[in-house]
Design an enzyme around this catalytic site. Structure first.
Site, PDB file in Angstrom:
ATOM      1  CE  LYS A  25      -2.238   1.807   3.557  1.00 50.03           C
ATOM      2  NZ  LYS A  25      -1.910   3.237   3.334  1.00 50.03           N
ATOM      3  CG  HIS A  77      -0.341   7.327   1.818  1.00 48.16           C
ATOM      4  ND1 HIS A  77      -1.642   7.565   1.434  1.00 48.16           N
ATOM      5  CD2 HIS A  77      -0.406   6.767   3.049  1.00 48.16           C
ATOM      6  CE1 HIS A  77      -2.459   7.163   2.406  1.00 48.16           C
ATOM      7  NE2 HIS A  77      -1.739   6.666   3.384  1.00 48.16           N
ATOM      8  CG  ASP A  88      -4.550   4.754   1.742  1.00 48.65           C
ATOM      9  OD1 ASP A  88      -5.723   5.088   1.533  1.00 48.65           O
ATOM     10  OD2 ASP A  88      -4.048   4.631   2.876  1.00 48.65           O
ATOM     11  CE  LYS A 116      -7.539   6.977   4.075  1.00 49.04           C
ATOM     12  NZ  LYS A 116      -6.129   6.551   3.926  1.00 49.04           N
ATOM     13  CB  ALA A 122     -12.975  12.859  -0.799  1.00 51.79           C
ATOM     14  CB  ILE A 129     -17.930  16.036  -8.312  1.00 53.27           C
ATOM     15  CG1 ILE A 129     -16.904  16.888  -9.084  1.00 53.27           C
ATOM     16  CG2 ILE A 129     -18.654  16.844  -7.239  1.00 53.27           C
ATOM     17  CD1 ILE A 129     -17.533  17.952  -9.971  1.00 53.27           C
ATOM     18  CE1 TYR A 188      -1.251   1.176  14.251  1.00 52.41           C
ATOM     19  CE2 TYR A 188      -0.476   2.273  16.252  1.00 52.41           C
ATOM     20  CZ  TYR A 188      -0.467   2.142  14.874  1.00 52.41           C
ATOM     21  OH  TYR A 188       0.320   2.972  14.117  1.00 52.41           O
TER      22      TYR A 188
HETATM   23  O1  6AU Z   1       0.099   1.169  10.703  1.00 53.69           O
HETATM   24  P1  6AU Z   1       0.198   2.672  10.580  1.00 53.69           P
HETATM   25  O2  6AU Z   1      -0.600   3.386  11.629  1.00 53.69           O
HETATM   26  O3  6AU Z   1       1.612   3.155  10.505  1.00 53.69           O
HETATM   27  O4  6AU Z   1      -0.405   3.046   9.144  1.00 53.69           O
HETATM   28  C1  6AU Z   1      -1.752   2.853   8.809  1.00 53.69           C
HETATM   29  C2  6AU Z   1      -1.980   3.167   7.342  1.00 53.69           C
HETATM   30  C3  6AU Z   1      -1.718   4.609   6.919  1.00 53.69           C
HETATM   31  C4  6AU Z   1      -3.101   5.243   6.845  1.00 53.69           C
HETATM   32  O5  6AU Z   1      -3.170   6.237   5.842  1.00 53.69           O
HETATM   33  C5  6AU Z   1      -3.987   4.051   6.478  1.00 53.69           C
HETATM   34  O6  6AU Z   1      -3.340   2.885   6.990  1.00 53.69           O
HETATM   35  N1  6AU Z   1      -5.371   4.094   7.032  1.00 53.69           N
HETATM   36  C6  6AU Z   1      -6.510   3.938   6.188  1.00 53.69           C
HETATM   37  C7  6AU Z   1      -6.467   3.418   4.840  1.00 53.69           C
HETATM   38  C8  6AU Z   1      -5.642   2.291   4.482  1.00 53.69           C
HETATM   39  O7  6AU Z   1      -7.246   3.787   4.010  1.00 53.69           O
HETATM   40  C9  6AU Z   1      -7.784   4.152   6.694  1.00 53.69           C
HETATM   41  C10 6AU Z   1      -7.960   4.326   8.087  1.00 53.69           C
HETATM   42  O8  6AU Z   1      -9.072   4.397   8.568  1.00 53.69           O
HETATM   43  N2  6AU Z   1      -6.844   4.351   8.886  1.00 53.69           N
HETATM   44  C11 6AU Z   1      -5.569   4.228   8.399  1.00 53.69           C
HETATM   45  O9  6AU Z   1      -4.619   4.236   9.200  1.00 53.69           O
HETATM   46  O10 6AU Z   1      -1.113   4.585   5.640  1.00 53.69           O
END
Ligand code: 6AU
Length: 260
Positions: A61, A63, A92, A94, A96, A98, A211
């Site tokens: 995944k 960004h 990822d 996201k 959001a 139109i 977490y």
């Molecule tokens: O394990 P972390 O906390 O270092 O990273 C979590 C990853 C980050 C967030 O942008 C993403 O998951 N994320 C997402 C996604 C995947 O869409 C949604 C969400 O609700 N929470 C979240 O942490 O890259």
């Protein structure tokens, strides 16, 4: 039986969407329901992480907009690593906006996300047009979309009727392959769930991340894939050792769910 009771292999064989078929097959081959959230800010770091952790994950995944020295070659190299290590790529993003705007953002700009990301995601806050706009670009390329039915952060607003609407829209749109959220949402056309906010190391961060354990998410809640970022590559961590540990934890939680 519920999809939670079936093996990934069986679900792959029965699935109507070629991308999800490929995903389940990869998961079975690698015995991995782990996705790495590779939130690093340079091209070199991202490629190094994808190459070292690649053998243990089913999905990388990204960004892509946090990489300060992004270029087209990064994408080429990520695709080569995806082939080498047998994983899919999930940007990822996201989305959001139109439908017309997200079409431009998904297919064009400097990132050209639809050209290389097998999976992307969006919020449905603008209504169903966002899915239709993304589908116009992604469907012909065989891509798939996840809806953010819930989030992992404290105080998030995607609950109740909003989450239910996500599920309705997912069922009605073939471009949607599943959800970001904490659990299995529906038994319709085997829509998958990928869950972020998974950690064995901490209960959260200073900015609202929360977490949960793989056991909670996979065994109890029936989600399909755990997404782990800083738990794997955070400060002082051995990323390969941690990736192996999370892969093992995710797979054990899946076998426990099956009752094996
Ligand atoms: O394990 P972390 O906390 O270092 O990273 C979590 C990853 C980050 C967030 O942008 C993403 O998951 N994320 C997402 C996604 C995947 O869409 C949604 C969400 O609700 N929470 C979240 O942490 O890259």
């Amino acid at each position: 039986p519920s999809f939670s009771q079936k093996t990934y292999a069986q679900r792959g064989e029965e699935h109507a969407h070629p991308l999800v078929k490929a995903l389940f097959a990869t998961m079975e081959r690698k015995q991995s329901n782990l996705s790495l959230a590779a939130d690093v800010s340079s091209k070199a770091e991202l490629l190094a992480l994808a190459d070292t952790v690649g053998p243990y994950i089913c999905v990388l995944k990204t960004h892509i907009d946090v990489v300060s020295d992004f270029d087209a070659d990064l994408v080429k190299q990520l695709q080569a690593l995806a082939a080498k290590h047998d994983f899919l790529i999930f940007e990822d993003r996201k989305f959001a906006d139109i439908g017309n705007t997200v079409k431009l953002q998904y297919g064009g700009g400097i990132y050209r996300i639809a050209d290389w990301a097998h999976i992307t995601n969006c919020h449905v806050i603008p209504g169903e047009g966002i899915i239709q706009g993304l589908a116009e670009v992604g469907m012909p390329k065989g891509r798939g979309l996840l809806l953010l039915a819930e989030m992992s952060s404290a105080g998030m607003l995607a609950t109740g009727a909003y989450t239910d609407k996500n599920v309705e829209m997912a069922i009605a749109n073939d471009f949607v392959i599943g959800f970001i959220g904490s659990r299995r949402f529906t038994e319709e056309r085997d829509l998958i769930t990928m869950t972020p906010g998974v950690g064995l190391h901490a209960s959260g961060d200073a900015l609202g991340q929360q977490y949960r354990t793989p056991k909670k998410i996979i065994t109890e809640n029936g989600s399909d894939i755990i997404i782990v970022g800083r738990g794997i590559y955070g400060p002082g961590k051995d990323a390969v050792a941690e990736a192996k540990r999370y892969r093992e934890a995710g797979w054990t939680a899946y076998l426990d769910r099956l009752g094996h």
